[in-house]
Design a protein around this motif. Structure first.
Motif, PDB file in Angstrom:
ATOM      1  N   HIS A 162      -6.336  18.326  -0.027  1.00  0.00           N
ATOM      2  CA  HIS A 162      -5.867  19.494   0.720  1.00  0.00           C
ATOM      3  C   HIS A 162      -5.328  20.550  -0.246  1.00  0.00           C
ATOM      4  O   HIS A 162      -5.197  20.291  -1.447  1.00  0.00           O
ATOM      5  N   ASP A 164      -2.102  23.703  -0.561  1.00  0.00           N
ATOM      6  CA  ASP A 164      -0.817  24.168  -0.032  1.00  0.00           C
ATOM      7  C   ASP A 164      -0.588  25.602  -0.503  1.00  0.00           C
ATOM      8  O   ASP A 164      -1.035  25.981  -1.593  1.00  0.00           O
ATOM      9  N   HIS A 235      -5.714  19.182  -4.220  1.00  0.00           N
ATOM     10  CA  HIS A 235      -5.245  17.928  -4.824  1.00  0.00           C
ATOM     11  C   HIS A 235      -5.385  16.773  -3.857  1.00  0.00           C
ATOM     12  O   HIS A 235      -5.366  16.961  -2.636  1.00  0.00           O
TER      13      HIS A 235
END
Ligand SMILES: [Fe+2]
Length: 333
Positions: A162, A164, A235
């Motif tokens: 995902h 962020d 990551h």
């Protein structure tokens, strides 16, 4: 205002204040918020990072509501989306048990805003002081939001792929795991469309593939090691045979908030059939897009979500009203 700006000197015992937290490295200055890198730290044996103290911390945090802790099953393949994990039931009652028996409970827990406890707050404050020195950046001045999380996970847990909005320093305190980090500036890894969908609210927009894995920075992490994720650096993590404890310090920076608005404007331009210019290529176009989304954004945002999403929430509301009005006129015509 961040929680750190309101901080006051702490009367904590010396064991809570190590002389130095990070092993200095030129990477802090050269790669900060641009490229992933690994570093060493000295917090692995810190009293605040031991399981009994973390059970106590969890009991404190749960008083702020169930949203202060995320708890899910630890076994999920890396290609699954972040939201595919099943949430554990009866969180509040079972939480101390999940943590105390983390070796066997097959759990993955995320304790948000650990700085609500004054002892953790003092430690995080010290970490930021040192990061400001190492990066040469006035982080407090440039950030719009900050938070500190503690991740606790059973052996072999996987954190799936995902991105962020936060720029992160993750510090391994116990156990080993493999960190797979990717260059978020490489458009063969993270496309403009994935970024636009992410900033419009699809938190699972980034998609894993074996071809991307060949370009990963793979860091074997043990207690005393840490990694830095720049903003939107994809990551995923694979835990080893021991349970894992890690502390994450997460920043939002004002410059990244502005770039998010360019991605949001580009999402709508692409929907109109245009091929929008990605951020960073035209200061003039970026500025127009930032101002446009800013017209609809909260003037005094109360939360990180308000900073990022209040503009598009309002735009969606206006678009829905226009569509509704059109329908009414179409029926009358
Ligand atoms: Fe993450």
């Amino acid at each position: 205002m961040s929680f750190l700006q309101a901080n006051s000197p702490s009367p904590l015992p010396p064991a809570m204040h190590p002389d130095r937290i990070f092993e200095p490295s030129p990477d802090f200055r050269d790669k900060f918020n641009r490229l992933p890198f690994m570093y060493s730290h000295y917090l692995a044996d810190h009293p605040l990072m031991q399981l009994p103290r973390l059970v106590e911390l969890a009991n404190t945090l749960i008083q702020y509501g169930p949203g202060s802790i995320r708890c899910q099953a630890s076994k999920m393949p890396k290609h699954l989306k972040w939201t595919d994990a099943t949430l554990k039931e009866d969180l509040q009652e079972k939480l101390p048990e999940f943590i105390a028996n983390i070796e066997h409970s097959e759990s993955w827990l995320l304790l948000y805003s650990v700085q609500r406890d004054p002892e953790y707050r003092a430690l995080v404050d010290q970490i930021i002081d040192e990061l400001e020195q190492l990066t040469g950046q006035p982080l407090r001045q440039e950030m719009s939001w900050i938070d500190a999380y503690i991740f606790i996970a059973s052996p072999r847990a996987v954190t799936s792929y995902h991105i962020d909005h936060e720029s992160t320093f993750l510090m391994q305190m116990h156990g080993d795991r493999t960190s797979n980090l990717f260059d978020g500036n490489d458009r063969s890894i993270l496309t403009d469309e994935e970024l636009e969908n992410f900033y419009i609210g699809d938190l699972t927009a980034a998609t894993y593939s074996d071809a991307k894995q060949a370009k990963a920075y793979v860091y074997p992490m043990t207690a005393g090691k840490g990694v830095h994720h720049p903003v939107c650096a994809p990551h995923w993590y694979q835990n080893g045979e021991q349970y894992s404890i890690a502390l994450g310090i997460h920043f939002d920076f004002k410059s990244d908030d502005r770039r998010a608005r360019v991605h949001q404007a580009n999402y709508y331009l692409r929907k109109l059939g245009l091929k929008p210019t990605p951020p960073g290529q035209s200061a003039f176009k970026d500025s127009l897009k930032i101002k446009f989304i800013g017209l609809f954004s909260d003037r005094h945002p109360q939360t990180k979500g308000d900073v990022l999403y209040s503009g598009i929430r309002r735009l969606r509301g206006i678009a829905a009203k226009i569509a509704q009005t059109r329908k009414i006129f179409a029926k009358k015509a």
